[in-house]
Design a protein around this motif. Structure first.
Motif, mmCIF file in Angstrom:
data_model
loop_
_atom_site.group_PDB
_atom_site.id
_atom_site.type_symbol
_atom_site.label_atom_id
_atom_site.label_comp_id
_atom_site.label_asym_id
_atom_site.label_seq_id
_atom_site.Cartn_x
_atom_site.Cartn_y
_atom_site.Cartn_z
ATOM 1 N N GLU A 154 0.840 -1.185 0.000
ATOM 2 C CA GLU A 154 0.000 0.000 0.000
ATOM 3 C C GLU A 154 0.884 1.247 0.000
ATOM 4 O O GLU A 154 1.895 1.304 0.709
ATOM 5 C CB GLU A 154 -0.941 0.025 1.206
ATOM 6 N N THR A 158 0.452 5.547 0.093
ATOM 7 C CA THR A 158 -0.463 6.663 0.290
ATOM 8 C C THR A 158 0.184 7.962 -0.165
ATOM 9 O O THR A 158 1.347 8.230 0.158
ATOM 10 C CB THR A 158 -0.882 6.786 1.767
ATOM 11 N N THR A 211 -4.903 6.206 -1.302
ATOM 12 C CA THR A 211 -4.139 5.027 -0.898
ATOM 13 C C THR A 211 -4.233 3.990 -2.014
ATOM 14 O O THR A 211 -5.327 3.533 -2.371
ATOM 15 C CB THR A 211 -4.669 4.434 0.414
ATOM 16 N N PHE A 212 -3.072 3.651 -2.587
ATOM 17 C CA PHE A 212 -2.985 2.645 -3.643
ATOM 18 C C PHE A 212 -2.687 1.292 -3.020
ATOM 19 O O PHE A 212 -1.873 1.194 -2.090
ATOM 20 C CB PHE A 212 -1.864 3.004 -4.624
ATOM 21 N N TRP A 246 -7.409 1.687 -5.691
ATOM 22 C CA TRP A 246 -7.138 2.828 -4.813
ATOM 23 C C TRP A 246 -8.416 3.407 -4.232
ATOM 24 O O TRP A 246 -9.499 3.270 -4.789
ATOM 25 C CB TRP A 246 -6.337 3.904 -5.536
#
Length: 477
Positions: free
Chosen positions: A87, A89, A100-101, A128
């Motif tokens: 993750e 961000t 957030t990816f 995301w």
């Protein structure tokens, strides 16, 4: 969105394929092609959120945004700092939005429409989520904000003709009122007054506004102000007003540039004033393309300024400068804004003064001439000087990064004689030196946005006359 947060140190050996949804439903996407050459999977991202509670109906990644995000994430993947389940961000819109990816396991290439990826290569979907302030209720202006808006309306109105017929929907109010239910929100009167500065502009002013739009776009996205205005409008319940304004600005600019044969003829004449040599070299089809491209820049300049005026009571000073700077510069025909609001910080002005104080009039004139020649003709060893200056001047139009003649140059021992050299000349040394000094001030203000190579390229032409220039630009203020 803001420019991507590209923290990857790997130079892209891959490319990004961006796909536009022709139906206009926002189902745009992008994916990488080439990571498989290093034995890695490709990455895929949608333009709108695929996780979280906010569907982002009014928020999406543009083609440029998607490319920036994938380039950063691909760089992290190559460096071994990204894998399935990771993750990342990032903040956008000056911190007003957080994304957030999350990297998912390999997806179905058919469902992802990643048709450019070779057979047998995995594609990792990057899903995301979007977090931002909730949309608030529509609230009236505070008494202080209303008083400021009334003052600004009267200030703008002094330069307007209230008897002229306005384009449909852009009529000026005889008396400003700031009710929240108006078409563009409570600040509608100010928005209409700003718009009148455009539709009442004569040919020379419209040419200068176009020049300002072109100059700003050299180093800054003209659409950024609109994005920030929309984000700022949400908590105050004005998002819809900004979106309505955006659509209306299309009609306004079209009315001035493409609506009729007379409008097209006039706009063509103005473009010819702006770029006479380029215009004369183009055939009819290319002239039409140029007219449409410059019309698009004028639209972005207009909607950026007007959208921020619609939320001016909520906007911070940097956003106000960003939106108003190119507009004010165009209206005044100024390449360097003289308004104190755009003046660089005192320590920056002091650094420029320190650099130039030892110079006599002859040296200052030489600096001005070299700057002009380096921009127009180029100088061996300083290729790219003009591009660096274009970015610096763009940033000076959109932030407090100017060094106008009255800030420093008029007080220099060699400064006053330059004013006399301008008489009878096509381009005088004084405005050229002012342009160069503003580039220095902008470089000092925005040093973090420049590479070491950029700084060297800017300083090389002046190594003999200003040997300390590169050191000053690289030193902490």
């Amino acid at each position: 969105m803001n420019p991507p947060h590209d923290t990857a140190t790997v130079a892209p050996f891959w490319r990004v394929q961006s796909v536009f949804d022709p139906d206009g439903t926002g189902k745009d996407f992008a994916y990488t092609i080439g990571l498989h050459e290093r034995g890695l999977p490709e990455l895929h991202i949608w333009a709108r959120p695929s996780l979280g509670e906010d569907p982002g109906l009014d928020w999406m990644f543009s083609n440029r945004d998607r490319t920036g995000v994938l380039n950063e994430l691909a760089g992290l993947l190559v460096a071994g700092r990204l894998s399935i389940g990771s993750e990342v961000t990032r903040e956008y819109d000056e911190g007003l939005a957080q994304v957030t990816f999350r990297v998912e396991p390999p997806g179905d290439k058919e469902a992802l429409e990643a048709y450019g990826v070779p057979p047998g290569v995995d594609v990792l979907p990057v899903l995301w989520s979007l977090r931002r302030a909730p949309e608030g209720p529509l609230a009236p202006l505070t008494p202080e904000a209303e008083e400021q808006a009334h003052t600004l309306f009267l200030e703008i109105s002094r330069g307007l003709d209230f008897t002229r017929e306005a384009p449909p929907g852009w009529e000026l109010p005889s008396m400003p009122w700031f009710d929240v239910g108006q078409r563009f929100g409570p600040l509608t009167p100010v928005v209409l007054a700003r718009a009148a500065q455009l539709w009442q502009a004569d040919d020379n002013t419209l040419r200068d506004l176009l020049h300002s739009a072109v100059a700003t776009s050299a180093g800054f996205s003209l659409s950024a102000a609109t994005v920030m205005a929309t984000a700022t409008a949400r908590p105050a319940g004005r998002r819809v007003h900004v979106e309505v304004l955006h659509d209306a600005c299309h009609d306004l600019v079209d009315h001035l540039t493409e609506h009729s044969e007379a409008a097209r003829h006039r706009f063509s004449r103005i473009i010819q004033m702006l770029h006479p040599q380029q215009w004369s070299s183009l055939d009819r089809a290319n002239r039409s393309d140029l007219r449409l491209n410059l019309g698009g820049l004028l639209h972005y300049l207009t909607v950026g300024c007007l959208a921020v005026e619609a939320v001016a009571d909520l906007a911070d000073q940097p956003l106000l400068l960003q939106a108003r700077g190119p507009w004010v510069a165009g209206l005044r025909g100024e390449h360097v804004l003289s308004d104190p609001a755009w003046r660089a910080a005192p320590q920056v002005i002091k650094a420029v003064h320190w650099l130039l104080a030892p110079c006599d009039a002859q040296t200052l004139s030489k600096v001005a001439d070299v700057h002009y020649l380096a921009v127009v003709r180029g100088i061996v060893g300083a290729e790219g000087y003009g591009d660096v200056c274009a970015r610096l001047q763009s940033w000076a139009l959109t932030s407090a990064a100017n060094c106008s003649w009255n800030d420093v140059l008029c007080a220099l021992p060699g400064g006053q004689p330059l004013l006399w050299t301008a008489r009878g000349a096509d381009i005088g040394s004084a405005p050229l030196l002012e342009s160069w000094a503003t580039c220095v001030a902008s470089a000092l203000t925005h040093r973090a946005r420049l590479s070491t190579e950029d700084v060297h390229t800017f300083a090389v032409p002046f190594a003999a006359d200003l040997p300390h220039l590169e050191g000053v630009l690289n030193a902490a203020l």
